[in-house]
Design a protein around this motif. Sequence first.
Motif, short mmCIF file in Angstrom:
data_model
loop_
_atom_site.label_atom_id
_atom_site.label_comp_id
_atom_site.label_asym_id
_atom_site.label_seq_id
_atom_site.Cartn_x
_atom_site.Cartn_y
_atom_site.Cartn_z
N GLU A 64 0.72 -1.23 0.17
CA GLU A 64 0.09 -0.28 -0.31
C GLU A 64 0.56 1.15 0.21
O GLU A 64 0.69 2.31 -0.37
CB GLU A 64 -1.22 -0.12 0.94
N SER A 65 2.01 1.28 0.57
CA SER A 65 3.03 2.30 1.08
C SER A 65 3.18 2.48 -1.08
O SER A 65 3.72 3.74 -1.12
CB SER A 65 4.54 1.93 1.77
N LEU A 66 3.97 1.64 -1.49
CA LEU A 66 4.93 1.21 -2.61
C LEU A 66 2.76 2.17 -3.68
O LEU A 66 3.55 3.18 -4.47
CB LEU A 66 5.29 0.48 -3.50
N PHE A 67 2.23 1.68 -3.30
CA PHE A 67 0.83 2.28 -4.31
C PHE A 67 0.65 3.69 -4.40
O PHE A 67 1.00 4.50 -5.20
CB PHE A 67 -0.51 1.37 -3.39
N GLY A 152 4.35 -0.29 -10.20
CA GLY A 152 2.75 -1.03 -10.45
C GLY A 152 2.19 -2.59 -10.42
O GLY A 152 1.22 -2.69 -10.19
N ILE A 153 3.22 -3.22 -10.35
CA ILE A 153 3.00 -4.82 -9.17
C ILE A 153 2.17 -4.04 -7.73
O ILE A 153 1.55 -5.42 -7.98
CB ILE A 153 4.64 -5.86 -9.25
N ALA A 154 2.84 -3.47 -7.10
CA ALA A 154 1.77 -3.33 -6.07
C ALA A 154 0.77 -2.73 -6.02
O ALA A 154 -0.42 -3.39 -5.65
CB ALA A 154 2.85 -2.41 -5.04
N ALA A 155 0.06 -1.88 -7.54
CA ALA A 155 -1.24 -1.74 -7.21
C ALA A 155 -2.20 -2.60 -7.64
O ALA A 155 -3.01 -3.58 -7.02
CB ALA A 155 -0.64 -0.97 -8.75
N TYR A 156 -1.41 -3.80 -8.21
CA TYR A 156 -2.45 -4.31 -8.80
C TYR A 156 -2.53 -5.51 -7.67
O TYR A 156 -3.59 -6.70 -7.95
CB TYR A 156 -1.87 -5.32 -10.38
N GLY A 299 -22.76 15.81 -7.12
CA GLY A 299 -22.82 14.68 -6.30
C GLY A 299 -21.76 14.42 -5.86
O GLY A 299 -20.40 14.63 -6.32
N PRO A 300 -21.62 13.40 -4.86
CA PRO A 300 -20.15 13.00 -4.08
C PRO A 300 -18.53 12.34 -5.18
O PRO A 300 -19.94 11.27 -6.11
CB PRO A 300 -20.25 12.13 -3.49
N VAL A 301 -17.54 12.32 -4.67
CA VAL A 301 -16.76 11.69 -5.78
C VAL A 301 -15.81 10.61 -5.00
O VAL A 301 -15.14 11.35 -4.44
CB VAL A 301 -16.09 12.96 -6.84
N LEU A 302 -16.11 9.20 -5.36
CA LEU A 302 -14.97 8.39 -4.66
C LEU A 302 -13.70 7.80 -6.22
O LEU A 302 -14.36 7.79 -6.54
CB LEU A 302 -15.55 7.57 -4.18
N LEU A 303 -12.44 8.66 -5.00
CA LEU A 303 -11.34 7.83 -6.14
C LEU A 303 -11.13 6.78 -4.97
O LEU A 303 -10.28 6.82 -4.21
CB LEU A 303 -10.55 9.15 -6.13
N THR A 304 -11.18 5.63 -6.05
CA THR A 304 -10.88 4.60 -5.07
C THR A 304 -8.87 3.85 -5.44
O THR A 304 -8.32 2.90 -4.15
CB THR A 304 -11.38 3.17 -5.36
N THR A 305 -8.52 4.92 -6.43
CA THR A 305 -6.53 4.58 -7.20
C THR A 305 -6.94 5.83 -7.57
O THR A 305 -7.82 6.89 -8.14
CB THR A 305 -6.44 3.67 -7.87
N ASN A 306 -5.34 5.92 -8.03
CA ASN A 306 -5.02 6.80 -9.37
C ASN A 306 -6.45 6.58 -10.33
O ASN A 306 -6.73 5.30 -10.44
CB ASN A 306 -3.39 7.81 -9.70
N CYS A 307 -6.47 7.93 -10.87
CA CYS A 307 -5.51 9.31 -11.00
C CYS A 307 -6.89 10.63 -10.55
O CYS A 307 -7.57 10.65 -11.03
CB CYS A 307 -5.29 9.72 -12.06
N LEU A 308 -6.49 10.76 -9.15
CA LEU A 308 -6.68 12.47 -9.11
C LEU A 308 -5.70 13.18 -8.69
O LEU A 308 -4.95 13.96 -8.93
CB LEU A 308 -6.88 12.20 -7.11
N VAL A 309 -5.99 14.42 -10.02
CA VAL A 309 -5.91 15.33 -10.27
C VAL A 309 -6.13 16.54 -8.75
O VAL A 309 -6.83 16.82 -8.66
CB VAL A 309 -6.37 15.94 -11.78
N PRO A 310 -4.90 17.41 -8.43
CA PRO A 310 -5.25 18.47 -7.93
C PRO A 310 -5.61 19.22 -7.66
O PRO A 310 -6.63 19.66 -9.26
CB PRO A 310 -3.59 19.32 -7.58
N TYR A 322 -14.14 12.08 -1.30
CA TYR A 322 -14.14 11.16 -0.64
C TYR A 322 -12.59 10.35 -1.10
O TYR A 322 -12.61 10.10 -2.73
CB TYR A 322 -14.69 9.86 -0.69
N THR A 323 -12.12 9.91 -0.62
CA THR A 323 -11.34 8.96 -0.88
C THR A 323 -10.80 7.44 -0.53
O THR A 323 -11.29 7.63 0.69
CB THR A 323 -9.65 9.60 -0.69
N THR A 324 -10.01 6.78 -1.06
CA THR A 324 -9.89 5.19 0.18
C THR A 324 -8.69 4.84 -0.64
O THR A 324 -7.87 5.19 -1.38
CB THR A 324 -11.57 4.73 -0.22
N GLY A 325 -8.45 3.80 0.23
CA GLY A 325 -7.14 2.92 -0.29
C GLY A 325 -6.33 3.89 -0.23
O GLY A 325 -5.89 4.24 1.18
#
Length: 548
Positions: A64-67, A152-156, A299-310, A322-325
């Motif tokens: 999770e840290s690598l991700f 990349g492997i860490a994400a998968y 409405g609300p937006v949930l980001l479960t992984t990248n890509c989140l733009v500033p 909202y973010t998670t993971g």
Amino acid sequence: MFCFQCQESANNSGCTIKGVCGKPETTAALQDLLVYTLKGIAVYVQRLADLGQRESAHTDFVIESLFSTITNANWDDAWFVARIEDGQYRLDQLDAQWRAAGAVDTGDLPDCATWRGDATHFARKAQIVGILAEPDEDIRSLRELLITGIKGIAAYAKHAGALGYRSAEVDDFFYEGLEATTRSIGMDQLIALVMKAGAVSVTAMALLDNANTSTFGHPEITQVNIGVGQRPGILISGHDLKDIGELLEQSKDAGVDIYTHGEMLPAHYYPAFKKYPHFVGNYGGAWWQQTAEFEAFNGPVLLTTNCLVPLRSQNTYLDRLYTTGAVGYPGAKHIPVASRGGAKDFSAIIAQAKTCAPPRELETGTIVGGFAHNQVLSLADKVLDAVNSRAIERFVVLAGCDGRHSGRSYYTEVAQKLPQSAVILTAGCAKFRYNKLDLGNIGGIPRVLDAGQCNDSYSLVMIALKLKEVLGLADINDLPISYDIAWYEQKAVCVLLALLHLGVKGIRLGPSLPAFLSPNVAKFLVETFDIKTIGTPEEDIDEMMTGM
Ligand code: FS2
Ligand code: SF4
């Protein structure tokens, strides 16, 4: 700061003041120090392995840290500070464990394993442990190619692990690869590790494919609505299918609709999700268009992984973000993992959605997808007939990532200008460059076959290997398939290394070659794998249609 891990890297050499992605120097420093801390953990785990102890208690933390250090994943400095502190605590534990196992400390532990400091020292320490600490540009290049692939492997692995699917081969490689970057090893050994990363990438993608299809069913051909309904909505983005499954279940009677954005679009192809009537469609395009699209969604937006733009300072959606993971953003609400392995609690998002206006309509119509390996193989006879009659002369794998780079209009042009006898195989967010064009079909087979997310590039490999078998070909490179891959972040590097491991030659990689490839390492890849840069759409189409 110095960061060159993504395709947007400044001047295609490295971001040094602030990331082109928006990453501030403080965040870059913390990410460097976190990776450094993970290397220290890897040193101890490898040394314990030498003493016959396989230590796996830290693997989820490492993954999770690598991700979280992948481009556009986590913008929250507090997250990284907490991770480094947690990492140092783990280093203390590992050191005690190593000594208890009978180790003799000869004073050769590297600094990444022994350094400790509080948060006031992190920025200064990061300055001397970053990428440029390695003076040899070829060694640096290979180390960073390896670490990029490992990210990349860490994400998968993270997504597969969330569904209960693990692989010892994958888990152990994080430590092997990270530890190897702490020692003075030569180019040959580093190249061997990069190639091994390709093999592990295949295993990780296969693992995730098995996790997703065993849990949610095999993707099916699906028409996905790109319009909007009348009810308030929740927009979910990223790649985590477990998260969307839990959100769909928890919101099914709430009077709100669920929409996908970006890389979550392929969730519509899975039987387990298609059954929900309130799972109404996909909203918008690729990740880099989110700033305007999240505004319009209401409405609300949930980001479960990248890509989140500033977010822009004038944004209207931080209070509904909202973010998670592994994702984080200062000021956004983070949904934590559930205690004792239960479902995450998405009730706050659902409650907020009920107070919001419905999404503003951006477009209407449908797009089609769901052409993962199981579905395509069920159409094998039809596809083979078209190949044998030469109605299909060529498959072009136009997969990977999308991005803001102006040169990416190349991919739209390639899609538009390919002859009618060419079928595009795609996966990942690269598809948003052409998946709303009407490119027609060949005897009922759509000319764009979308397998799913970037990790579903594995499906494209499965399809290629099956074609090779039924056509009786000896070599995967004898197939009528060309690879024109767009990359942006580190998962695409994992996919590229997987393709190289499988023996695929002649891949076009664009819109630019990675900045972390030194001239010598790039030369090695070109000479060994015939990797090409992109040219004009016309030139490349001519070459691809003749098998070059
Ligand atoms: Fe796209 Fe961003 Fe799939 Fe990447 S939405 S570039 O994360 O992994 O591709
Ligand atoms: Fe630059 Fe990409 Fe690193 Fe961001 S992730 S700082 S754009 S190289």
